[in-house]
Design an enzyme around this catalytic site. Structure first.
Site, PDB file in Angstrom:
ATOM      1  N   HIS A  48       0.798  -1.290  -0.080  1.00 60.20           N
ATOM      2  CA  HIS A  48      -0.174  -0.016   0.060  1.00 60.20           C
ATOM      3  C   HIS A  48       0.807   1.298  -0.027  1.00 60.20           C
ATOM      4  CE1 HIS A  48       0.258  -0.544   4.506  1.00 60.20           C
ATOM      5  NE2 HIS A  48       0.970   0.594   4.206  1.00 60.20           N
ATOM      6  N   HIS A 225      -0.100   4.806  10.199  1.00 61.61           N
ATOM      7  CA  HIS A 225       0.129   6.154   9.840  1.00 61.61           C
ATOM      8  C   HIS A 225      -1.019   6.135   8.809  1.00 61.61           C
ATOM      9  CE1 HIS A 225       2.108   9.088   6.869  1.00 61.61           C
ATOM     10  NE2 HIS A 225       2.097   8.020   5.969  1.00 61.61           N
ATOM     11  N   TYR A 259       2.052  14.978   3.591  1.00 60.84           N
ATOM     12  CA  TYR A 259       2.645  15.172   2.213  1.00 60.84           C
ATOM     13  C   TYR A 259       1.735  14.700   1.518  1.00 60.84           C
ATOM     14  CZ  TYR A 259       2.831   9.897   3.157  1.00 60.84           C
ATOM     15  OH  TYR A 259       2.599   8.711   3.368  1.00 60.84           O
ATOM     16  N   ASP A 550      38.573   3.035  16.018  1.00 58.69           N
ATOM     17  CA  ASP A 550      40.008   3.237  16.632  1.00 58.69           C
ATOM     18  C   ASP A 550      39.826   3.005  18.121  1.00 58.69           C
ATOM     19  OD1 ASP A 550      38.516   5.602  17.082  1.00 58.69           O
ATOM     20  OD2 ASP A 550      40.190   6.784  17.089  1.00 58.69           O
TER      21      ASP A 550
HETATM   22  P1  FAD Z   1       6.814  -5.548   3.678  1.00 59.59           P
HETATM   23  O1  FAD Z   1       6.253  -4.911   2.471  1.00 59.59           O
HETATM   24  O2  FAD Z   1       5.775  -5.322   4.883  1.00 59.59           O
HETATM   25  O3  FAD Z   1       7.099  -6.991   3.310  1.00 59.59           O
HETATM   26  C1  FAD Z   1       7.444  -7.898   4.387  1.00 59.59           C
HETATM   27  C2  FAD Z   1       6.891  -9.047   3.954  1.00 59.59           C
HETATM   28  O4  FAD Z   1       6.800 -10.149   4.969  1.00 59.59           O
HETATM   29  C3  FAD Z   1       5.265  -9.168   3.908  1.00 59.59           C
HETATM   30  O5  FAD Z   1       4.860  -9.093   2.673  1.00 59.59           O
HETATM   31  C4  FAD Z   1       4.627 -10.314   4.770  1.00 59.59           C
HETATM   32  O6  FAD Z   1       3.622 -10.977   4.355  1.00 59.59           O
HETATM   33  C5  FAD Z   1       5.823 -11.129   5.155  1.00 59.59           C
HETATM   34  N1  FAD Z   1       5.873 -11.700   6.139  1.00 59.59           N
HETATM   35  C6  FAD Z   1       5.778 -11.322   7.342  1.00 59.59           C
HETATM   36  N2  FAD Z   1       5.944 -12.373   8.382  1.00 59.59           N
HETATM   37  C7  FAD Z   1       5.805 -13.440   7.501  1.00 59.59           C
HETATM   38  C8  FAD Z   1       6.021 -14.892   7.961  1.00 59.59           C
HETATM   39  N3  FAD Z   1       5.790 -15.632   9.217  1.00 59.59           N
HETATM   40  N4  FAD Z   1       6.157 -15.699   7.010  1.00 59.59           N
HETATM   41  C9  FAD Z   1       6.187 -15.516   5.701  1.00 59.59           C
HETATM   42  N5  FAD Z   1       5.896 -14.359   5.390  1.00 59.59           N
HETATM   43  C10 FAD Z   1       5.959 -13.176   6.171  1.00 59.59           C
HETATM   44  N6  FAD Z   1       7.969   4.363   2.369  1.00 59.59           N
HETATM   45  C11 FAD Z   1       8.475   5.242   1.367  1.00 59.59           C
HETATM   46  O7  FAD Z   1       9.787   5.101   1.282  1.00 59.59           O
HETATM   47  N7  FAD Z   1       7.841   6.296   1.023  1.00 59.59           N
HETATM   48  C12 FAD Z   1       6.614   6.301   1.238  1.00 59.59           C
HETATM   49  O8  FAD Z   1       6.003   7.336   0.540  1.00 59.59           O
HETATM   50  C13 FAD Z   1       6.090   5.707   2.344  1.00 59.59           C
HETATM   51  N8  FAD Z   1       4.818   5.957   2.516  1.00 59.59           N
HETATM   52  C14 FAD Z   1       4.069   4.954   3.210  1.00 59.59           C
HETATM   53  C15 FAD Z   1       2.740   5.107   3.716  1.00 59.59           C
HETATM   54  C16 FAD Z   1       2.093   4.428   4.589  1.00 59.59           C
HETATM   55  C17 FAD Z   1       0.738   4.563   4.800  1.00 59.59           C
HETATM   56  C18 FAD Z   1       2.700   3.368   5.133  1.00 59.59           C
HETATM   57  C19 FAD Z   1       2.122   2.330   6.087  1.00 59.59           C
HETATM   58  C20 FAD Z   1       4.254   3.058   4.799  1.00 59.59           C
HETATM   59  C21 FAD Z   1       4.967   4.016   3.913  1.00 59.59           C
HETATM   60  N9  FAD Z   1       6.247   3.666   3.770  1.00 59.59           N
HETATM   61  C22 FAD Z   1       6.917   4.546   2.757  1.00 59.59           C
HETATM   62  C23 FAD Z   1       7.071   2.737   4.430  1.00 59.59           C
HETATM   63  C24 FAD Z   1       6.955   1.484   3.450  1.00 59.59           C
HETATM   64  O9  FAD Z   1       5.611   1.156   3.094  1.00 59.59           O
HETATM   65  C25 FAD Z   1       7.834   0.330   4.091  1.00 59.59           C
HETATM   66  O10 FAD Z   1       8.664   0.634   4.969  1.00 59.59           O
HETATM   67  C26 FAD Z   1       8.289  -0.666   3.038  1.00 59.59           C
HETATM   68  O11 FAD Z   1       7.224  -0.890   2.277  1.00 59.59           O
HETATM   69  C27 FAD Z   1       8.768  -1.784   4.024  1.00 59.59           C
HETATM   70  O12 FAD Z   1       8.808  -2.925   2.882  1.00 59.59           O
HETATM   71  P2  FAD Z   1       9.532  -4.440   3.400  1.00 59.59           P
HETATM   72  O13 FAD Z   1       9.728  -5.210   2.078  1.00 59.59           O
HETATM   73  O14 FAD Z   1      10.385  -4.291   4.553  1.00 59.59           O
HETATM   74  O15 FAD Z   1       7.964  -4.864   4.244  1.00 59.59           O
HETATM   75  N1  THG Z   2      40.076   7.243  25.703  1.00 66.98           N
HETATM   76  C1  THG Z   2      40.202   5.874  25.826  1.00 66.98           C
HETATM   77  N2  THG Z   2      40.084   5.071  24.736  1.00 66.98           N
HETATM   78  C2  THG Z   2      39.268   5.704  23.732  1.00 66.98           C
HETATM   79  C3  THG Z   2      38.901   7.161  23.560  1.00 66.98           C
HETATM   80  C4  THG Z   2      39.718   7.888  24.637  1.00 66.98           C
HETATM   81  N3  THG Z   2      38.945   4.853  22.496  1.00 66.98           N
HETATM   82  C5  THG Z   2      38.106   5.538  21.565  1.00 66.98           C
HETATM   83  C6  THG Z   2      38.414   6.715  21.092  1.00 66.98           C
HETATM   84  N4  THG Z   2      38.558   7.600  22.482  1.00 66.98           N
HETATM   85  C7  THG Z   2      39.734   6.675  20.528  1.00 66.98           C
HETATM   86  N5  THG Z   2      40.376   7.941  19.933  1.00 66.98           N
HETATM   87  C8  THG Z   2      41.373   8.434  20.562  1.00 66.98           C
HETATM   88  C9  THG Z   2      42.055   9.337  19.640  1.00 66.98           C
HETATM   89  C10 THG Z   2      43.307   9.771  20.002  1.00 66.98           C
HETATM   90  C11 THG Z   2      44.174   9.543  21.332  1.00 66.98           C
HETATM   91  C12 THG Z   2      43.337   8.387  21.928  1.00 66.98           C
HETATM   92  C13 THG Z   2      42.312   7.989  21.697  1.00 66.98           C
HETATM   93  C14 THG Z   2      45.442   9.959  21.426  1.00 66.98           C
HETATM   94  N6  THG Z   2      46.367  10.070  20.308  1.00 66.98           N
HETATM   95  C15 THG Z   2      47.540  10.330  20.442  1.00 66.98           C
HETATM   96  C16 THG Z   2      48.102  11.232  19.232  1.00 66.98           C
HETATM   97  O1  THG Z   2      47.666  10.670  18.263  1.00 66.98           O
HETATM   98  O2  THG Z   2      48.796  12.017  19.508  1.00 66.98           O
HETATM   99  C17 THG Z   2      48.676   9.219  20.822  1.00 66.98           C
HETATM  100  C18 THG Z   2      48.836   8.519  19.864  1.00 66.98           C
HETATM  101  C19 THG Z   2      50.067   7.438  20.082  1.00 66.98           C
HETATM  102  O3  THG Z   2      50.798   7.775  20.965  1.00 66.98           O
HETATM  103  O4  THG Z   2      49.725   6.148  19.344  1.00 66.98           O
HETATM  104  O5  THG Z   2      45.753  10.332  22.582  1.00 66.98           O
HETATM  105  O6  THG Z   2      39.425   9.028  24.703  1.00 66.98           O
HETATM  106  N7  THG Z   2      40.805   5.302  26.973  1.00 66.98           N
END
Ligand code: FAD
Ligand code: THG
Length: 821
Positions: A48, A225, A259, A550
């Site tokens: 739909h 919706h 929309y 990292d």
């Molecule tokens: P579905 O199309 O729901 O497919 C899932 C399928 O799984 C279904 O066919 C179902 O039968 C099957 N299924 C579930 N359980 C089982 C089971 N146990 N065994 C076998 N089969 C199963 N999105 C947009 O991008 N633009 C829009 O304008 C937009 N408008 C929307 C308007 C409305 C009113 C609604 C409700 C939604 C709208 N959406 C829109 C969202 C969009 O419709 C969905 O996000 C999208 O269709 C999801 O697709 P899908 O394939 O994941 O899910």
């Molecule tokens: N602290 C700790 N772990 C972390 C972060 C933190 N992990 C995720 C994220 N932050 C990692 N990011 C960084 C980025 C830079 C440094 C540390 C963590 C840093 N760099 C020095 C430099 O580039 O000058 C030293 C490099 C080296 O000697 O190798 O200090 O905030 N625990």
């Protein structure tokens, strides 16, 4: 004889059929698509969906997914009938705030490569003559957006997949997921067992129920919706026919959550203005032969909920004043805690995958990525915002999902500031310092449930003490939101005295056991076999050499490591890599521990008098750690500083946290210690050039272009990504994460803005801040390597151009004098 795995796809909606198409295109033709409904109109959301495709969003990944959907569907037809109708998109503004936001959105479009322009009211009315120009302020026009005919696209995609060997079975309900030894072996249906090596659930809003069959928690909420069609509008008669259906741009009136699209001579109206209406699967109509007017994903129209939307629609589009609503329904689809889709493999059952909560808009892109993950092991578009493992445990709890998904429904079209926190649920996770932080007037923002101070009102009194050169210029209203000049005080104190930072929300993993060393060594780019007490800044790469994360890895014992990580994706990845034989354990220790960053030139003067242990430079060098006591509290002190100052991350278990805070705060009084928040933190780390994974770099980037090549030790031996990295010339990068300073010294940008080189879009901002130390705003941006130091560029901020210059980095303390002493 074929050796490709046998795949079962559950769900023949737009996602499942796209995936069948993408997999068979890659030669995986042993593939069965099952759906409980008849084919092709299964009765799911796709059956739909009005199919409006607006490509632009704040997410580069989602915008790229949508771009691929447009390109792919535009090349498909069923017996000459279109699958994509490029009528263009128009989002209009009726408030100045919205008009500003459309300029910001135009910036995203430019950053991610979608064409679009903000235009005046008359031009809007020319594009869409049902609009009354004096009722609007302007609009954002995107000529490449349009309508996807999802019910036809599933036919085209299924035909193509079938021609390559895929089998589609309708009216086959999946009842269970079969597994053996931690691997999926098939699915149980009401027509018997279908064996499979890989099962991908594309069950849309039924995803939770299918997930349960495999023991996988799928955090989505089905919600209704409203969508209506008017009766015939004289203004539309003769414009379209059954084949073309529409030629006016799809229209969004976000100020009232509405929309519009044409259905030949009628108008379709979708509304998000009503109360959230979560739907239980058990309440859905059972429909063996769905029709366009009646199917399981459609609940009866509740007219009262549409009353306001109808009023606002008639106000915007005068042609509706004499019109009636002919049909309406409450259609169901999926909402998630952060609005993103859910893609990934079950952590517990190998071979069980999900691709759910996906809009038609993003369906082709998501399906391509899932196919790439399955066939190549890696998606070309980076997926951290889509990965089903991105949530912390609390975020997948049913209560949390229900509340946040409903909130996302309500806020779907709101003008959203990048720092804007959720209003609820809040106070889910607080550090042991929380009571003290409240006393200090902390302004909290939220991340993965954690409350994180951004600044402390208690420091407001110090603003007047700021030396001239530290006083920040005033900001425009947008960049001033969720910000305070108090951040200047906290940055100033960190660079000139000492400050305490709550680092508790930093994800901490304990990796232990006899195999821990070799486990980490094989996954990271750094040398792990260092002495106990060593801390290593290192990278996780993917097979193609992209930056997966990292980390800091601290060797606390021969067989005991503490990993500082970026989030749940790291935990999920490490767990998936665990060797089959016992010998390594990975444990998330974040919740039971806490951390204070004590940083600033006076950090040692603060800490040393509180301890019998030696905190001198010689006794605890940069990037070393040790166990110690501070005022009798057992701690681990790690000489690391993300803000680029002398000091330590001091860890202790949660029970001692508040005392540790109190002791440090009291001892620091004479030194001028302050508590400091994330606003200062982010500014200081950018000045120092430290990257934030997810914002500045992702798997799309290699370490050399991201500026973290120093953390790669190719000579250390084998590790994930080494081969790919070895093929790169680290001196010949084509693009670079570049440091920019803003020329006017006052215009702060916030991130995701497009950057222009010689007047042409050339890249985008990843992170930005006001540098208090330099007294000018700064930004990091992806730019072509030709943009060397000194190159002039400009950044588009709303409808303004902000001049900036590529600068040598880091901007602060490149010689590491502040840290290594
Ligand atoms: P579905 O199309 O729901 O497919 C899932 C399928 O799984 C279904 O066919 C179902 O039968 C099957 N299924 C579930 N359980 C089982 C089971 N146990 N065994 C076998 N089969 C199963 N999105 C947009 O991008 N633009 C829009 O304008 C937009 N408008 C929307 C308007 C409305 C009113 C609604 C409700 C939604 C709208 N959406 C829109 C969202 C969009 O419709 C969905 O996000 C999208 O269709 C999801 O697709 P899908 O394939 O994941 O899910
Ligand atoms: N602290 C700790 N772990 C972390 C972060 C933190 N992990 C995720 C994220 N932050 C990692 N990011 C960084 C980025 C830079 C440094 C540390 C963590 C840093 N760099 C020095 C430099 O580039 O000058 C030293 C490099 C080296 O000697 O190798 O200090 O905030 N625990």
């Amino acid at each position: 004889m074929s050796t490709t795995p046998r795949v079962v796809i559950i769900g023949a909606g737009i996602v499942g059929t796209n995936l069948a198409d993408e997999l068979t295109e890659r030669g995986w033709h042993r593939l069965t698509v099952l759906d409980q409904g008849p084919l092709p109109l299964t009765g799911g959301s796709t059956s739909h969906a009005p199919g409006l495709v607006y490509q632009t969003s704040g997410s580069k990944t989602m915008t790229e997914f949508a771009g691929y959907t447009v390109d792919k569907l535009a090349g498909l037809d069923v017996d000459g009938g279109w699958c994509f109708n490029r009528v263009g998109g128009l989002e209009i503004a009726t408030t100045p705030e919205r008009l500003d936001d459309l300029h910001r959105k135009q910036g995203w479009a430019t950053s991610w490569g979608v064409s679009g322009a903000v235009i005046g009211p008359e031009e809007c009315a020319k594009l869409h003559p049902l609009l009354e120009p004096d009722r609007i302020l302007g609009g954002f026009h995107t000529p490449d957006d349009g309508l996807a005919k999802s019910t036809r696209a599933v036919v085209a995609l299924a035909r193509r997949a079938e021609s390559r060997g895929a089998e589609f079975r309708g009216s086959t309900r999946v009842l269970g997921i079969s597994q053996h030894g931690g691997r999926v072996t098939g699915v149980k249906t009401d027509h018997g067992e279908v064996p499979a090596d890989i099962v991908v659930s594309c069950a849309g809003f039924w995803g939770q129920a299918i997930g349960e069959m495999a023991g996988m928690n799928v955090p989505l909420l089905p919600m209704a919706h409203q969508y209506v069609r008017t009766d015939q509008l004289p203004e539309l008669v003769g414009r379209n026919d059954e084949r073309s259906e529409a030629q006016l741009p799809i229209l969004r009136h976000q100020d009232h959550d509405l929309y519009y699209r044409e259905h030949n001579d009628r108008l379709g109206i979708g509304s998000y203005a009503h109360r959230p209406m979560p739907a239980r699967l058990s309440d859905l109509p059972e429909e063996d032969s769905p029709t366009e007017a009646s199917m399981p994903s459609m609940l009866p129209f509740t007219e009262d909920d549409f009353a306001d939307s109808w009023e606002h629609s008639r106000r915007l589009l005068p042609a509706l004043e004499t019109a009636k609503i002919e049909t309406g329904f409450n259609g169901i689809f999926s909402f998630t805690p952060d609005g993103g889709p859910l893609v990934g493999e079950s952590p517990d059952v190998a071979g069980f995958w999900i691709a759910e909560a996906v809009w038609v808009t993003h369906s082709c892109g998501v399906a391509r990525s899932v196919a790439q993950l399955l066939v190549d092991g890696r998606s070309q578009v980076e997926l951290h915002g889509c990965d089903a493992a991105r949530f912390d445990e609390i975020e997948t709890a049913a209560d949390y999902v229900e509340e946040t998904a409903q909130r996302n429904f309500v806020e779907i079209y709101d003008v959203k500031h990048p720092l804007q926190p959720k209003l609820s649920p809040r106070d889910l996770r607080v550090s042991p310092f929380h009571a003290r932080q409240q006393q200090l007037g902390a302004f909290f923002l939220e991340s993965h449930g954690w409350e994180r101070p951004h600044w402390y009102e208690a420091n407001a009194g110090l603003v007047k003490d700021l030396p001239m050169e530290w006083q920040p210029p005033s900001r425009d209203a947008w960049s001033a939101m969720y910000h305070s000049p108090i951040a200047a005080v906290e940055a100033w104190k960190t660079r000139t005295a000492v400050a305490l930072y709550d680092m508790t929300s930093l994800k901490r993993l304990e990796v232990s056991g006899p195999g821990a060393l070799s486990f980490l060594d094989e996954l990271t780019t750094g040398k792990m076999d260092k002495s106990v007490g060593a801390v290593t800044y290192t990278l996780l790469l993917d097979e193609a050499g992209g930056v997966r994360s990292d980390l800091t890895v601290a060797r606390l014992g021969e067989q005991l490591f503490q990993v500082g990580a970026n989030g749940n994706l790291d935990l999920d990845y490490l767990r998936r890599q665990l060797p089959a034989e016992d010998g390594v354990r990975v444990r998330d220790i974040t919740g039971g521990t806490c951390c204070i960053g004590v940083w600033g030139p006076l950090a040692r003067d603060l800490v040393q008098p509180l301890s019998r242990d030696d905190f001198s430079h010689e006794a605890l060098k940069f990037f070393r750690c040790k166990s110690a006591h501070i005022a009798g509290i057992p701690v681990t002190a790690m000489r690391v500083s993300y803000v680029g100052e002398l000091g330590w991350e001091i860890y202790t278990s949660a029970e001692y946290g508040q005392r540790l805070w109190d002791v440090l705060f009291a001892a620091g009084r004479d030194l001028g210690v302050v508590a400091a928040g994330r606003a200062a933190f982010n500014s200081l780390r950018l000045e120092k050039g430290y990257r934030a994974w997810g914002a500045d770099m992702t798997t799309e980037h290699n370490p050399y272009e991201a500026g973290v090549g120093f953390a790669v030790r190719p000579q250390k031996g084998d590790f994930v990504g080494r081969e790919a990295i070895a093929r790169l010339d680290k001196h010949a990068v084509t693009r670079r994460l570049s440091c920019l300073t803003i020329d006017d010294g006052r215009s702060v940008v916030l991130g995701s803005e497009p950057v222009f080189l010689d007047g042409e879009p050339a890249g985008y901002v990843t992170s930005a801040a006001f540098s208090h130390t330099l007294g000018t705003p700064i930004a990091y941006a992806w730019l072509p390597a030709a943009a060397t130091v000194g190159t002039r560029v400009h950044i588009q901020y709303f409808d303004r151009r902000v001049r900036a210059t590529v600068a040598a980095e880091p901007l602060v303390d490149p010689e590491m004098h502040r840290i290594r002493r």
